[in-house]
Design an enzyme around this catalytic site. Structure first.
Site, PDB file in Angstrom:
ATOM      1  N   HIS A   1       0.706  -1.574   0.245  1.00 43.30           N
ATOM      2  CA  HIS A   1       0.155   0.132   0.229  1.00 43.30           C
ATOM      3  C   HIS A   1       0.473   1.355  -0.332  1.00 43.30           C
ATOM      4  CE1 HIS A   1      -3.260  -2.416   0.801  1.00 43.30           C
ATOM      5  NE2 HIS A   1      -4.049  -1.897   0.335  1.00 43.30           N
ATOM      6  N   GLY A   2       2.122   1.189   0.866  1.00 41.92           N
ATOM      7  CA  GLY A   2       2.975   2.300   0.414  1.00 41.92           C
ATOM      8  C   GLY A   2       4.449   2.189   1.094  1.00 41.92           C
TER       9      GLY A   2
END
Lengths: 477, 306
Positions: A323-324
């Protein structure tokens, strides 16, 4: 070009009309040209990136299939994985990686200075990289045949409805659909249009309405405490759900207009009575991807119990990192990994209490814990997330009804509207949960009432919806 | 497919009709002060940034010019491709027009580190239609949620006019004015530090002059600002007068520097004029333009071959 922009609502009908007016053998070329145009609307140069990934995976898969020895197959697969993940690593994780090394070495008084690249993350890179990656792995495993038609393969990687934020499709499912020369399907087009309307409603009427309140409170955790922080956290849970599932609804709806049904990505996740169930209902295509390409290769549940729990934990940890590039996402992934592993552990001991009246309680409990996870997901740092949770715990009863609707945070009318629309959505979802096929139920309503309902939805989107303000949250991934 | 398209068209037509009815009935309540700038073509234009937008009222000028205030802000209408193309679309292309171009250094600047034309992302840059009434594209792109923008609860400090002029209400307390002025000084000091005069923007200024000269007389103007801000901008662009002299000679145009006539104007925030002051400045400019136009006409008549 955002799905909630006027440009998209000129682009989509144009593609739709051209698509059905062209002979079947040229349709792929139209869709490919439109998909590349769609992507270039964000940044022209990044088309070279997606084209490079396409080229690498196209040739790698053919080479894998042609290779006579296992080691040659492996070499081509690793080439594909390394180049795809290399591009993803450079654009998404390089700065995070070097910063973490610098920080870690700094603890031992070792000073290092890696170059810091000021690069813009290409929209949707994580989505199309994973989709493309799954293809070469499937070809390697013999589960899918290498696609010889470069055009169809390029379209598989860049198909505009699902290019920037999924749902992530498998080649064995999507490529045959792209090859189908399907005549216009009325029922599919109608259901697609309804989905587009629902997605727009979620995005423009709910998600973008909640966004200012959420940003005002959660971006300044020092300035707020108690009820407003709790309200903002609950709002964020609905913001991210309406933003992402709204995007997916428009994506699936757009594709249905072209006669191609994409896989379901959300299935009423906030009505889950367990964390395992939540992950079967939230971002289903990504969960399936991690199941097939991380969890099962690690051994899945065909190993010892302890190893099984570790496998679950690792899968969610990697999902968090996907996701990041931030420790907040890693923590969020680890938290869900630990919860799902714990649930799995309890299920082994057959500790299950199945009283029907407990189900709503379980749903509320799961939602509350998911909410805590979202705080980490949303926060800029772990420290910020902990501060938000600390501030949320300072509840003073006199805040209820006063600061909750504090006009300095957001206009009171907007807050009331937000609550009304979230409630309407939840009523709709609970009805869907109970009836299973709400679309059929709606189609059985008398004509005037049904059309009144459709007009009300479209009118609400146009009159109350907020357009062109915010990008979709998942575009950053 | 025909059945599907007909049904969708009917549904959308019903919804659009309801929305159009509401917009038409309540258009005067629309809070957006820039809406009137996107409705129709005009013979003559006022061009520039917020200084011109809030200072020059076309109603002070003779109706024969059909003068329209097409100035926005330094963020929306700096000189560049976007503004140049919008100006090309905005005029009726009749002869005998006048064009007042406000020279504001910050409408000719770009960021030193990131020289990006950010106006592309602003309202004018995102707009396809600028001469349609009612302009649904503009309303939907810039005024959502519609219910809120058409039934404003908050009191705006700006009043829109059909001639494009935006009137600033002086509803700030003296304490707030001091605060706002401090902020403006900080903003402009920061911009002077971070920005630089852009050769590309200057190029577009010249292209604009060249284009407009085909249809009438072009006047460069300087809208007066407070001495505090004037000092900052003088330091930022010291070659300003030299450059303007060059333009005057090259294009044989007039420059009206109202900073000389109004060295210490009454402003709300050091940059934007108070309403009374804008009236005085507009009247002054109108008289000046009339006399210059008259002298041009005289020169034209006397120099015409008999």
């Amino acid at each position: 070009m955002l799905f909630n922009s006027l440009e998209y609502f000129l682009f989509l009908p144009l593609v739709f009309l051209l698509y059905y007016s062209l002979p079947g053998k040229y349709r792929w070329a139209l869709l490919l040209a439109c998909s590349y145009y769609f992507y270039m609307c964000w940044e022209v140069n990044y088309i070279f990136l997606i084209f490079t990934s396409t080229l690498i995976d196209y040739f790698s898969a053919i080479k894998i299939e042609q290779a006579s020895s296992k080691s040659a197959k492996k070499t081509w697969m690793f080439l594909s994985i390394a180049s795809n993940l290399g591009i993803l690593f450079f654009f998404k994780y390089f700065n995070f990686f070097t910063d973490t090394i610098e920080l870690s070495l700094g603890v031992f008084n070792i000073k290092t200075a890696f170059p810091d690249f000021d690069i813009l993350l290409p929209v949707g890179i994580s989505f199309y990289t994973f989709q493309s990656l799954s293809y070469t792995i499937d070809v390697y495993k013999g589960e899918s045949k290498a696609e010889r038609h470069f055009g169809y393969f390029a379209l598989f990687v860049s198909y505009f409805p699902q290019l920037v934020a999924g749902p992530i499709e498998k080649a064995s499912r999507l490529i045959p659909k792209l090859k189908e020369v399907n005549p216009f399907n009325y029922d599919l087009a109608v259901s697609g249009t309804k989905l587009i309307a629902l997605g727009l409603f979620k995005k423009t009427v709910i998600a973008d309405r909640l966004s200012p309140y959420v940003a005002m409170v959660l971006d300044h955790p020092n300035d707020y405490q108690g009820i407003p922080v709790i309200v903002a956290s609950v709002f964020f849970a609905f913001q991210i759900y309406c933003d992402f599932s709204g995007y997916t609804d428009i994506a699936i709806g757009s594709s249905r207009l072209l006669g191609k049904n994409l896989i379901k990505n959300f299935n009423l996740p906030y009505l889950s009575a367990s964390f395992t169930e939540f992950w079967k209902r939230w971002h289903i295509s990504l969960s399936s991807w991690f199941r097939d390409y991380v969890y099962i290769p690690l051994g899945g549940n065909k190993v010892s119990s302890s190893r099984h729990y570790i496998n679950l934990f690792i899968t969610f940890l990697v999902s968090g990192l996907w996701h990041g590039a931030n420790f907040t996402f890693i923590f969020w992934g680890a938290m869900h990994g630990a919860l799902v592993a714990t649930e799995s552990l309890f299920s082994k001991f057959k500790i299950q209490i199945n009283f029907s009246f407990l189900k709503p309680l379980k749903i509320v409990l799961v939602f509350a814990v998911v909410l805590i996870g979202w705080v980490f997901f949303r926060a800029a740092s772990i420290d910020d997330a902990l501060l938000i949770l600390k501030q949320a715990s300072h509840i003073e009863m006199q805040q209820i009804g006063i600061y909750m609707f504090d006009a300095s945070i957001c206009r009171v009318e907007e807050l009331y509207l937000s609550i009304v629309f979230i409630s309407l959505l939840m009523i709709f979802e609970i009805a869907q949960y109970r009836m299973q096929n709400i679309g059929k139920a709606i189609s059985q309503i008398p004509f005037a009432l049904r059309w009144g309902f459709y007009i009300a939805i479209v009118f609400t989107i146009m009159f109350v919806g907020i357009f062109e303000k915010d990008q979709f949250i998942y575009f950053q991934f | 497919m025909r059945k599907f398209i007909i049904k969708i068209s009917i549904l959308l037509a019903i919804c659009f009709s309801i929305i159009a009815f509401i917009i038409d009935a309540k258009i005067n309540l629309l809070r957006d002060v820039n809406y009137s700038k996107y409705l129709s073509k005009h013979k003559s234009l006022i061009i520039g940034t917020s200084r011109s937008n809030f200072a020059i009222d076309p109603s002070s000028f003779s109706e024969k010019y059909d003068l329209f205030n097409f100035a926005f802000t330094a963020a929306t209408s700096p000189f560049g491709k976007i503004y140049y193309e919008a100006i090309q679309d905005k005029i009726t292309k009749e002869k005998g027009a006048i064009f007042l171009i406000g020279i504001d250094p910050y409408g000719l600047s770009l960021d030193k580190k990131e020289p990006i034309f950010t106006e592309e992302k602003n309202s004018l840059g995102r707009q396809f239609t600028i001469n349609v009434n009612p302009n649904y594209e503009y309303i939907f792109k810039n005024n959502t949620p519609l219910y809120d923008r058409m039934f404003p609860a908050a009191k705006s400090n700006k009043i829109k006019h059909e001639n494009g002029f935006t009137q600033l209400k002086d509803n700030l307390s003296e304490e707030r004015k001091i605060e706002v002025r401090k902020i403006k000084i900080l903003e402009y000091t920061g911009s002077s530090h971070n920005d630089t005069i852009s050769a590309e923007r200057l190029g577009y200024l010249e292209k604009t002059i060249e284009f407009l000269q085909q249809y009438g007389n072009v006047y460069l103007i300087s809208v007066p600002v407070s001495p505090e801000l004037f000092a900052i901008q003088e330091k930022y662009w010291p070659q300003r007068y030299q450059y303007i002299e060059g333009l005057k000679k090259k294009y044989k145009i007039q420059y009206i520097n109202m900073q000389i006539n109004f060295p210490n104007p009454k402003t709300i925030d050091y940059v934007h004029l108070e309403l009374e002051q804008s009236k005085v400045v507009s009247d002054f400019l109108s008289r000046k333009i009339d006399s210059l136009e008259a002298s041009f006409a005289h020169t034209h008549i006397t120099s015409s071959p008999k």
